[in-house]
Scaffold this motif. Structure first.
Motif, PDB file in Angstrom:
ATOM      1  N   UNK A   7      20.899  22.116   0.457  1.00  4.75           N
ATOM      2  CA  UNK A   7      21.697  21.618   1.561  1.00  4.75           C
ATOM      3  C   UNK A   7      21.426  20.132   1.783  1.00  4.75           C
ATOM      4  N   UNK A   8      20.151  19.752   1.856  1.00  5.58           N
ATOM      5  CA  UNK A   8      19.800  18.351   2.080  1.00  5.58           C
ATOM      6  C   UNK A   8      20.270  17.515   0.899  1.00  5.58           C
ATOM      7  N   UNK A   9      20.115  18.022  -0.317  1.00  6.94           N
ATOM      8  CA  UNK A   9      20.566  17.269  -1.491  1.00  6.94           C
ATOM      9  C   UNK A   9      22.071  17.030  -1.465  1.00  6.94           C
ATOM     10  N   UNK A  10      22.832  18.034  -1.077  1.00 10.24           N
ATOM     11  CA  UNK A  10      24.285  17.829  -1.038  1.00 10.24           C
ATOM     12  C   UNK A  10      24.650  16.844   0.072  1.00 10.24           C
ATOM     13  N   UNK A  11      23.927  16.891   1.194  1.00 11.17           N
ATOM     14  CA  UNK A  11      24.147  15.889   2.244  1.00 11.17           C
ATOM     15  C   UNK A  11      23.854  14.488   1.720  1.00 11.17           C
ATOM     16  N   UNK A  12      22.768  14.358   0.992  1.00 13.61           N
ATOM     17  CA  UNK A  12      22.377  13.037   0.485  1.00 13.61           C
ATOM     18  C   UNK A  12      23.403  12.528  -0.526  1.00 13.61           C
ATOM     19  N   UNK A  51      20.815  15.416   8.345  1.00 12.11           N
ATOM     20  CA  UNK A  51      19.642  15.349   7.456  1.00 12.11           C
ATOM     21  C   UNK A  51      18.386  15.057   8.276  1.00 12.11           C
ATOM     22  N   UNK A  52      18.499  14.129   9.204  1.00  8.88           N
ATOM     23  CA  UNK A  52      17.386  13.743  10.081  1.00  8.88           C
ATOM     24  C   UNK A  52      16.857  14.964  10.838  1.00  8.88           C
ATOM     25  N   UNK A  53      17.760  15.734  11.434  1.00  7.21           N
ATOM     26  CA  UNK A  53      17.350  16.902  12.219  1.00  7.21           C
ATOM     27  C   UNK A  53      16.812  18.024  11.332  1.00  7.21           C
ATOM     28  N   UNK A  54      17.381  18.166  10.112  1.00  9.51           N
ATOM     29  CA  UNK A  54      16.833  19.139   9.153  1.00  9.51           C
ATOM     30  C   UNK A  54      15.409  18.767   8.798  1.00  9.51           C
ATOM     31  N   UNK A  58      14.475  20.661  13.266  1.00 13.36           N
ATOM     32  CA  UNK A  58      15.036  20.877  14.597  1.00 13.36           C
ATOM     33  C   UNK A  58      16.317  21.702  14.554  1.00 13.36           C
ATOM     34  N   UNK A  59      16.901  21.826  13.354  1.00 15.65           N
ATOM     35  CA  UNK A  59      18.066  22.706  13.206  1.00 15.65           C
ATOM     36  C   UNK A  59      17.871  23.552  11.949  1.00 15.65           C
ATOM     37  N   UNK A  60      18.515  24.702  11.936  1.00 16.13           N
ATOM     38  CA  UNK A  60      18.443  25.590  10.775  1.00 16.13           C
ATOM     39  C   UNK A  60      19.251  25.005   9.630  1.00 16.13           C
ATOM     40  N   UNK A  61      18.870  25.349   8.385  1.00 15.68           N
ATOM     41  CA  UNK A  61      19.583  24.831   7.216  1.00 15.68           C
ATOM     42  C   UNK A  61      21.089  25.035   7.287  1.00 15.68           C
ATOM     43  N   UNK A  62      21.534  26.144   7.848  1.00 14.98           N
ATOM     44  CA  UNK A  62      22.969  26.431   7.877  1.00 14.98           C
ATOM     45  C   UNK A  62      23.729  25.728   8.996  1.00 14.98           C
ATOM     46  N   UNK A  63      23.006  25.092   9.896  1.00 18.08           N
ATOM     47  CA  UNK A  63      23.651  24.487  11.062  1.00 18.08           C
ATOM     48  C   UNK A  63      24.534  23.318  10.667  1.00 18.08           C
ATOM     49  N   UNK A  64      25.779  23.377  11.122  1.00 19.03           N
ATOM     50  CA  UNK A  64      26.716  22.283  10.873  1.00 19.03           C
ATOM     51  C   UNK A  64      26.855  21.468  12.144  1.00 19.03           C
ATOM     52  N   UNK A  65      26.819  20.158  11.996  1.00 22.91           N
ATOM     53  CA  UNK A  65      27.109  19.294  13.131  1.00 22.91           C
ATOM     54  C   UNK A  65      28.516  18.756  12.907  1.00 22.91           C
ATOM     55  N   UNK A  66      29.359  18.885  13.904  1.00 24.76           N
ATOM     56  CA  UNK A  66      30.771  18.500  13.758  1.00 24.76           C
ATOM     57  C   UNK A  66      30.996  17.118  14.368  1.00 24.76           C
TER      58      UNK A  66
END
Length: 137
Positions: A7-12, A51-54, A58-66
């Protein structure tokens, strides 16, 4: 977990792609690239926060921020009830970016000063995340 790493890698990956588009757009000329800047600045702002919150767990891996949570300070603060470093400043800046997003993406041509103000908010946000240890290169 490996899900989280993925998840973090795809965000990056997305982050890097959007940052490149923003840089290219600045080089090609703000007036011609207003929509690209609007979309990508908004996307990167939210992606960085996620990514910062992951990374701070502070948030679960599946959490989406809109991104549209940031159309309103009130909603952004309701959705992100927990505390995190530089919270007020981060939310304020993302809201500033988000308020301009739709104007840039769907509105008529904006004066350069409007586009520059969005980029200024974005650069401040990027600096906060960089100082807080977020890395994307």
């Amino acid at each position: 977990s490996s899900d989280e790493t993925m998840n973090i890698e795809s965000h990056l990956r997305n982050l890097k792609e959007s940052l490149e588009i923003i840089e290219d757009s600045i080089e090609k000329g703000l007036k011609e690239r207003q929509r690209n800047i609007g979309f990508n600045v908004s996307a990167v702002a939210v992606e960085m926060l996620e990514v910062f919150l992951h990374e701070k767990n502070l948030i679960n891996p599946g959490t989406m921020i809109k991104h549209d949570w940031f159309n309103s300070l009130r909603i952004a603060n309701e959705k992100l009830k927990f505390d995190f470093p530089h919270k007020k400043e981060i939310i304020d800046l993302i809201c500033k970016i988000e308020l301009k997003r739709n104007i840039l993406c769907y509105g008529k041509k904006q004066p350069i000063s409007e586009i520059e103000s969005v980029l200024n908010s974005f650069n401040k946000l990027k600096e906060i995340f960089e100082r807080a240890g977020l890395k994307w290169n």
